[in-house]
Motif scaffolding. Structure first.
Motif: not given
Length: 76
Positions: A40-41, A44-45, A49-53, A75
Motif C-alpha cells: 500500500q505504501t 501511495k507513492y 498520496e505519500q512522499i517517500p523519505s 520530489s
C-alpha cells in the motif's frame, strides 16, 4: 509547503517510480518487498498520496536502477 509537479493527475515522482518499476517488469508487491515497505505504501507513492523519505528514495533508486538524483529532482 511545497507542491509536486503533476503528470496526468499523478505527481512527477510517483509517475517516475511507476514508469521505472514497469520498465523492469516488477509488480508493486515485488518492489515493496525489495524496498522493505508495504504494498500500500508503494501504491501511495505512485499515486502521490505519500512522499517517500530520502532514505527510501535511495532504496528505490538502487532497486529500480535509476539515479537517486533523478528521483530527488521530482520530489521537490
Amino acid at each position: 509547503m511545497f507542491f509536486l509537479k503533476e503528470v496526468n493527475g499523478m505527481n512527477a515522482l510517483g509517475h517516475t517510480i511507476k514508469t521505472y518499476r514497469e520498465r523492469v517488469n516488477m509488480t508493486q508487491e515485488e518492489l515493496a518487498q525489495k524496498v522493505r515497505v508495504g504494498t500500500q505504501t508503494i501504491e501511495k507513492y505512485e499515486s502521490g498520496e505519500q512522499i517517500p523519505s530520502n532514505q527510501t528514495i535511495l532504496k528505490l533508486s538502487t532497486v529500480l536502477d535509476i539515479p537517486a538524483a533523478e528521483l530527488l529532482a521530482h520530489s521537490e
